[in-house]
Motif scaffolding. Structure first.
Motif, mmCIF file in Angstrom:
data_model
loop_
_atom_site.group_PDB
_atom_site.id
_atom_site.type_symbol
_atom_site.label_atom_id
_atom_site.label_comp_id
_atom_site.label_asym_id
_atom_site.label_seq_id
_atom_site.Cartn_x
_atom_site.Cartn_y
_atom_site.Cartn_z
ATOM 1 N N ALA A 1 -51.571 -3.199 34.184
ATOM 2 C CA ALA A 1 -51.368 -4.539 34.451
ATOM 3 C C ALA A 1 -50.414 -5.129 33.533
ATOM 4 O O ALA A 1 -49.389 -5.855 34.035
ATOM 5 C CB ALA A 1 -52.519 -5.395 34.877
ATOM 6 N N LEU B 1 -46.630 -4.209 33.690
ATOM 7 C CA LEU B 1 -45.970 -4.947 34.368
ATOM 8 C C LEU B 1 -45.710 -6.271 34.018
ATOM 9 O O LEU B 1 -44.656 -6.941 34.409
ATOM 10 C CB LEU B 1 -46.909 -5.227 36.060
ATOM 11 N N GLY B 2 -46.609 -7.012 33.329
ATOM 12 C CA GLY B 2 -46.303 -8.032 32.863
ATOM 13 C C GLY B 2 -45.215 -8.084 31.988
ATOM 14 O O GLY B 2 -44.157 -9.065 31.587
ATOM 15 N N MET B 3 -45.087 -7.021 30.863
ATOM 16 C CA MET B 3 -44.322 -6.980 30.001
ATOM 17 C C MET B 3 -42.714 -6.838 30.583
ATOM 18 O O MET B 3 -41.935 -7.529 30.046
ATOM 19 C CB MET B 3 -44.603 -5.854 29.077
ATOM 20 N N ALA C 1 -42.000 -7.821 33.384
ATOM 21 C CA ALA C 1 -41.717 -9.187 34.274
ATOM 22 C C ALA C 1 -40.857 -10.039 33.013
ATOM 23 O O ALA C 1 -40.022 -10.744 33.387
ATOM 24 C CB ALA C 1 -42.835 -9.750 34.888
ATOM 25 N N ALA C 2 -41.782 -10.291 31.795
ATOM 26 C CA ALA C 2 -41.424 -11.185 30.976
ATOM 27 C C ALA C 2 -39.836 -10.778 30.287
ATOM 28 O O ALA C 2 -39.032 -11.517 30.021
ATOM 29 C CB ALA C 2 -42.109 -10.887 29.579
ATOM 30 N N THR D 1 -37.474 -6.185 37.109
ATOM 31 C CA THR D 1 -38.351 -6.415 38.635
ATOM 32 C C THR D 1 -38.225 -5.121 39.217
ATOM 33 O O THR D 1 -38.681 -4.953 40.182
ATOM 34 C CB THR D 1 -37.755 -7.625 39.425
ATOM 35 N N PRO E 1 -39.313 -13.815 37.261
ATOM 36 C CA PRO E 1 -39.084 -12.847 36.472
ATOM 37 C C PRO E 1 -37.578 -12.339 36.925
ATOM 38 O O PRO E 1 -37.060 -11.558 35.993
ATOM 39 C CB PRO E 1 -40.091 -11.710 36.984
ATOM 40 N N GLU E 2 -37.248 -12.555 38.090
ATOM 41 C CA GLU E 2 -35.882 -12.199 38.494
ATOM 42 C C GLU E 2 -34.575 -13.034 37.708
ATOM 43 O O GLU E 2 -33.520 -12.566 37.990
ATOM 44 C CB GLU E 2 -35.631 -12.668 40.041
ATOM 45 N N THR E 3 -34.985 -14.109 36.863
ATOM 46 C CA THR E 3 -34.028 -14.964 36.451
ATOM 47 C C THR E 3 -33.331 -14.021 35.470
ATOM 48 O O THR E 3 -33.805 -13.495 34.527
ATOM 49 C CB THR E 3 -34.760 -15.942 35.700
ATOM 50 N N ARG F 1 -40.017 -16.319 31.338
ATOM 51 C CA ARG F 1 -40.157 -15.759 32.546
ATOM 52 C C ARG F 1 -41.771 -15.390 32.998
ATOM 53 O O ARG F 1 -42.575 -15.311 31.997
ATOM 54 C CB ARG F 1 -39.905 -14.237 32.718
ATOM 55 N N ASP F 2 -42.020 -15.666 34.216
ATOM 56 C CA ASP F 2 -43.513 -15.549 34.694
ATOM 57 C C ASP F 2 -44.034 -14.213 34.603
ATOM 58 O O ASP F 2 -43.784 -13.230 35.311
ATOM 59 C CB ASP F 2 -43.680 -15.983 36.029
ATOM 60 N N ALA F 3 -44.564 -13.790 33.358
ATOM 61 C CA ALA F 3 -45.299 -12.511 33.054
ATOM 62 C C ALA F 3 -46.499 -12.338 33.871
ATOM 63 O O ALA F 3 -47.163 -11.142 34.235
ATOM 64 C CB ALA F 3 -45.314 -12.192 31.728
ATOM 65 N N VAL G 1 -47.720 -11.245 38.106
ATOM 66 C CA VAL G 1 -47.474 -9.963 38.529
ATOM 67 C C VAL G 1 -48.566 -9.160 37.890
ATOM 68 O O VAL G 1 -49.312 -8.107 38.673
ATOM 69 C CB VAL G 1 -46.049 -9.324 38.454
ATOM 70 N N ALA G 2 -48.785 -9.240 36.672
ATOM 71 C CA ALA G 2 -49.789 -8.614 35.957
ATOM 72 C C ALA G 2 -51.209 -8.907 36.619
ATOM 73 O O ALA G 2 -52.093 -7.999 36.885
ATOM 74 C CB ALA G 2 -49.874 -8.828 34.571
ATOM 75 N N ALA H 1 -51.715 -6.706 39.753
ATOM 76 C CA ALA H 1 -52.151 -5.808 39.804
ATOM 77 C C ALA H 1 -53.507 -5.659 39.574
ATOM 78 O O ALA H 1 -54.434 -4.622 39.998
ATOM 79 C CB ALA H 1 -51.322 -4.930 38.611
ATOM 80 N N LEU I 1 -54.902 -12.604 30.827
ATOM 81 C CA LEU I 1 -55.072 -11.152 31.400
ATOM 82 C C LEU I 1 -56.773 -10.793 30.670
ATOM 83 O O LEU I 1 -57.306 -10.408 31.419
ATOM 84 C CB LEU I 1 -54.089 -10.209 30.868
ATOM 85 N N LEU J 1 -47.841 -10.069 24.840
ATOM 86 C CA LEU J 1 -48.305 -9.302 25.620
ATOM 87 C C LEU J 1 -48.181 -7.659 25.071
ATOM 88 O O LEU J 1 -48.718 -6.993 25.469
ATOM 89 C CB LEU J 1 -47.321 -9.351 26.913
ATOM 90 N N SER J 2 -47.286 -7.628 24.020
ATOM 91 C CA SER J 2 -47.141 -6.215 23.533
ATOM 92 C C SER J 2 -48.163 -5.781 22.765
ATOM 93 O O SER J 2 -48.216 -4.549 22.670
ATOM 94 C CB SER J 2 -45.806 -6.437 22.338
#
Lengths: 245, 245
Positions: free
Chosen positions: A1, A4-6, A8-9, A13, B35-37, B46-48, B51-52, B55, B151, B214-215
């Motif tokens: 999960a 996927l977040g990483m 997206a950030a 996509t 996230p597509e931006t 971006r919205d991370a 999507v996480a 999942a 998360l 997130l890393s």
């Protein structure tokens, strides 16, 4: 999960992924009938392995392709396996349970492609009459006819194979638990034993019964391994139990 | 898998099951973009989380319903959450990260249904600014704005809730491993600390960094818990690490 977040950030996509390996599941045996069969004739048994194997394939990241039940006939088996090989990444055969049917399966598999059979028989209980082959680059696993043995072997041998074919280089961690063995377990040296256990309050109780009994698997919380060199495990020894999900 | 086999052996090819719980995921924050931006303006992120979280919802047996990003405006938030509540079994809000935005979320959630807010703040790090509410029978979880905290909280609080709403009374076993802590870990008594760790050769190394990173999650093999009463854990103590899959 979090991966996927990483992504997206970072604005990613879409990522290339490995295709799910296509795993053909073929049942054999004149006595085997579809699970939908309402009434069984004497000597008939419903196909319990295929649907269970399909669920394990899905857990391993594969796409199960149920190819139905083939009768004990070399030509029918050759046709079914040849068709399965042509559009699969892995082929799984639930072999007939009689020794004759097993030999027949081995003969057919040996003629399907090169280099052919790797081994016929594993130092494993349950699961001794397992057949492993490579037919022109497609791995073929011949499983014992009885459902419990088939599921034990497929978890041990088939799951890593399906993952590998699917591009998975690091197996996800399995849930395990440490427990105290309730009683002595006998085993023969030179053979890996898989023993289903119930775990209650840190005590692992082995479940015994005929190797065909699926009820032992459904009653178990997990299994332990008696290593190949060991002649058994003593009561009160500490064991690792791999838990069924 | 064995349960399916057992059912097939008995000729049972259809069983009633619980519907997957519908879990609405709503992001909030003027600074949050999809996230597509391709290019971010100053201050945008971006919205991370969405999507996480989706999942994790799927892992817990739920069906994630991504409801997009809502701006920091009480009326917009009220409309978005009201719509989500009307056709969901659980509603998850990634709240804005500023204190003002959090208070605003709490005010809106409090007005959405009865009995309303259960608690606003958990004795948990990361994850203190978590909001839990019951809006006319639908549980609402307000998560911290930063993705790592969101998360961590959702795994701890959201996953059991989604499973429960989905009719799962026994949580499946999690993969855990026993390891030796590499260094002292400080903690405040009266607060549960979740610490991400790497595990190598039986040694657990804590990973530290800003709570938004997130890393840290993607680099970790799993996490350990410093229990509420403890003021920390000593180097070389034995710990249980729950592994990320």
């Amino acid at each position: 999960a979090q991966d996927l977040g990483m992504l997206a950030a970072a604005g990613v996509t879409a990522v290339p992924v490995h295709a799910r390996p296509r795993v053909a599941i073929v049942s054999t045996g004149d006595e085997v009938v579809a699970p939908e069969t309402p009434e069984l004739l004497a000597g008939q048994v419903r196909d319990a392995s295929s649907v269970a194997l399909g669920a394990i394939v899905a857990e391993a990241g594969g796409a199960a392709d149920q190819r139905g039940i083939v009768r004990d006939d070399p030509d029918a088996l050759r046709a079914a396996l040849g068709a399965a090989l042509s559009d699969s990444d892995v082929v799984v055969v639930s072999a007939g349970s009689s020794v004759g049917a097993r030999d027949e399966t081995a003969t057919v598999v040996a003629g399907l492609g090169e280099p052919g059979i790797w081994c016929h028989g594993l130092a494993l209980r349950p699961g001794k009459p397992t057949l492993l082959a490579d037919c022109d680059g497609v791995p073929v696993i011949g499983l014992p006819g009885n459902p419990r043995s088939a599921l034990v072997v497929f978890r041990l041998v088939g799951v890593p194979l399906v993952r590998r074919v699917g591009g998975c280089t690091h197996a996800p961690p399995e849930p395990v638990v440490r427990a105290r063995l309730e009683r002595d377990l006998a085993s023969a040296a030179g053979r890996l034993d898989i023993v289903q256990v119930r775990v209650r309050d840190g005590v692992a109780t082995p479940l015994f019964g005929a190797s065909a009994l699926l009820s032992i698997l459904t009653a178990a919380d997990g299994y332990l391994e008696v290593p190949e060199p060991a002649t058994g495990l003593d009561a009160d020894s500490e064991v690792w139990v791999t838990l069924y999900r």
